[in-house]
Write an enzyme that holds these catalytic residues in place. Structure first.
Site, PDB file in Angstrom:
ATOM      1  N   ASP A   9       0.846  -1.189   0.000  1.00  0.00           N
ATOM      2  CA  ASP A   9       0.000   0.000   0.000  1.00  0.00           C
ATOM      3  C   ASP A   9       0.886   1.246   0.000  1.00  0.00           C
ATOM      4  OD1 ASP A   9      -1.678   2.136   0.659  1.00  0.00           O
ATOM      5  OD2 ASP A   9      -2.700   1.055   2.272  1.00  0.00           O
ATOM      6  N   GLY A  31      -9.131   4.282  -7.114  1.00  0.00           N
ATOM      7  CA  GLY A  31      -7.819   3.658  -7.126  1.00  0.00           C
ATOM      8  C   GLY A  31      -6.814   4.332  -6.208  1.00  0.00           C
ATOM      9  N   VAL A  32      -5.588   4.463  -6.705  1.00  0.00           N
ATOM     10  CA  VAL A  32      -4.499   5.081  -5.941  1.00  0.00           C
ATOM     11  C   VAL A  32      -4.851   6.518  -5.561  1.00  0.00           C
ATOM     12  CG1 VAL A  32      -2.101   5.877  -6.089  1.00  0.00           C
ATOM     13  CG2 VAL A  32      -2.706   3.636  -6.966  1.00  0.00           C
ATOM     14  N   ASP A  33      -5.423   7.242  -6.497  1.00  0.00           N
ATOM     15  CA  ASP A  33      -5.785   8.638  -6.263  1.00  0.00           C
ATOM     16  C   ASP A  33      -6.723   8.768  -5.060  1.00  0.00           C
ATOM     17  OD1 ASP A  33      -5.963  11.403  -6.705  1.00  0.00           O
ATOM     18  OD2 ASP A  33      -7.385  11.203  -8.351  1.00  0.00           O
ATOM     19  N   ILE A 123      -7.914   2.005 -13.837  1.00  0.00           N
ATOM     20  CA  ILE A 123      -9.085   2.381 -14.630  1.00  0.00           C
ATOM     21  C   ILE A 123      -8.707   2.975 -15.996  1.00  0.00           C
ATOM     22  CG2 ILE A 123      -9.341   4.697 -13.659  1.00  0.00           C
ATOM     23  CD1 ILE A 123     -12.412   4.075 -13.588  1.00  0.00           C
TER      24      ILE A 123
END
Length: 176
Positions: A9, A31-33, A123
């Site tokens: 993570d 997602g990551v954002d 995505i």
């Protein structure tokens, strides 16, 4: 210079900079954002809003820097990766620019350690093998061409899934 691949993570990494695979609005997303915005808290969003008000967001391939808020880092560099359109809209060039501009901004801020996610492979559907190749080759190019003025001593590629982890480990072997 240390370059590592870690499965885990990115919001838990203790580094000077955590790189965010942002969208052009800079207002968070999935997602990551989304994970970075949630873990970092409102300070990140507040600075992103200021940047957006000043310059209208962040274009594909560009990078901006904010506080890291509650993250175990000093800064977040937000870079906007390309949406994959079959490779016909210079997506590879835009992804290379994400890494180039992030490294230049990190060096400007005298960053010593930096953690990257796999940019655009969620995505945005950028092919994972090509994204890993670009990430590692642009890192090698940056280290070679900016050796004298480079402040970065530790680079981490943080892979959320096993597939990306394996791809990055494989690509990194070619450059060591």
């Amino acid at each position: 210079m240390s370059i590592q691949v870690v499965q885990g993570d990115i919001t838990k990494r203790t580094v000077d900079v955590i790189v965010n695979a942002a969208n052009s609005s800079l207002l968070g997303g999935g997602g990551v954002d989304g994970a970075i915005h949630r873990a970092g808290g409102k300070e990140i969003l507040e600075e992103c809003v200021k940047i957006r008000n000043q310059q209208g967001g962040c274009q594909v391939g560009e990078a901006v820097i904010t506080t890291a808020g509650q993250l175990p880092a000093s800064y977040v560099i937000h870079t906007v990766g390309p949406v994959w359109n079959g490779g016909v809209k210079e997506e590879d060039v835009h992804l290379k620019n994400c890494y180039r501009n992030t490294y230049l901004l990190a060096n400007k801020y005298k960053v010593v350690s930096i953690a990257f996610p796999s940019i655009s492979t969620g995505i945005y559907k950028f092919p994972k093998p090509l994204a890993a190749e670009i990430a590692v080759s642009e890192t090698a190019r940056y280290v070679e061409t900016h050796l004298l003025e480079n402040t970065i001593k530790k680079i981490e590629f943080i892979c959320f899934d096993e597939e990306n982890y394996s791809l990055y480990v494989e690509r990194l072997k070619c450059y060591l």
